[in-house]
Design a protein around this motif. Structure first.
Motif: not given
Length: 150
Positions: A36-41, A52-55, A10-15
């Motif tokens: 890019l098709r797959n994201f997680v909240i 929240m973050w949409l990563q 992740t950009r802000d939270f590492g792995e």
């Protein structure tokens, strides 16, 4: 049944480790991130606490700070077209969830959200799309407003 876990950068939270059931599929990607098709909240402050973050689960750089638009503007009432519903594989009875992307400048008090182009998530099927509403909502709506402001 065991839940399959996978690790993403992740950009802000590492792995971090996520459950594959938490993955959200955007059939057309997000605007400017079509590939890019797959994201997680990611909810670092706790479930249902904003922001929240949409990563992206495919690339660590695309990551968006998101808010629930209904907590920002009480009379927000987006209407989905037939094409919008098709893009998220919507069926009667499916649970929908809306998020709006924030722009956070150096002065955090000037943060705005795009109410015109929300992300609509079909929680029932884990599909989503970013849509452009026909309604005339602001694309730079301030989330921190002075007391007494409408």
């Amino acid at each position: 049944m065991d839940t399959i876990k996978t690790k993403i950068k992740t950009r802000d939270f590492g792995e971090i480790e996520i459950s594959e059931k938490d993955m959200i599929l955007f059939s057309s990607g997000l605007f400017a991130f079509d590939d890019l098709r797959n994201f997680v909240i990611i909810s670092p402050l706790g479930e249902g606490i904003y922001p929240m973050w949409l990563q992206s689960a495919e690339d660590e750089k695309p990551c968006f700070i998101v808010y629930n638009p209904f907590e920002i503007i009480k009379d927000y009432s987006p209407r989905l077209s037939a094409a919008d519903k098709k893009s998220i594989d919507f069926s009667d009875g499916d649970e929908l969830f809306y998020l709006v992307i924030a722009v956070v400048p150096t002065d955090v008090k000037r943060t705005t959200v795009n109410l015109k182009s929300p992300i609509v998530i079909n929680r029932t099927k884990s599909t989503a799309a970013q849509i452009i509403l026909d309604e005339s909502y602001d694309i730079k709506f301030p989330i921190f407003r002075e007391k007494g402001a409408d």
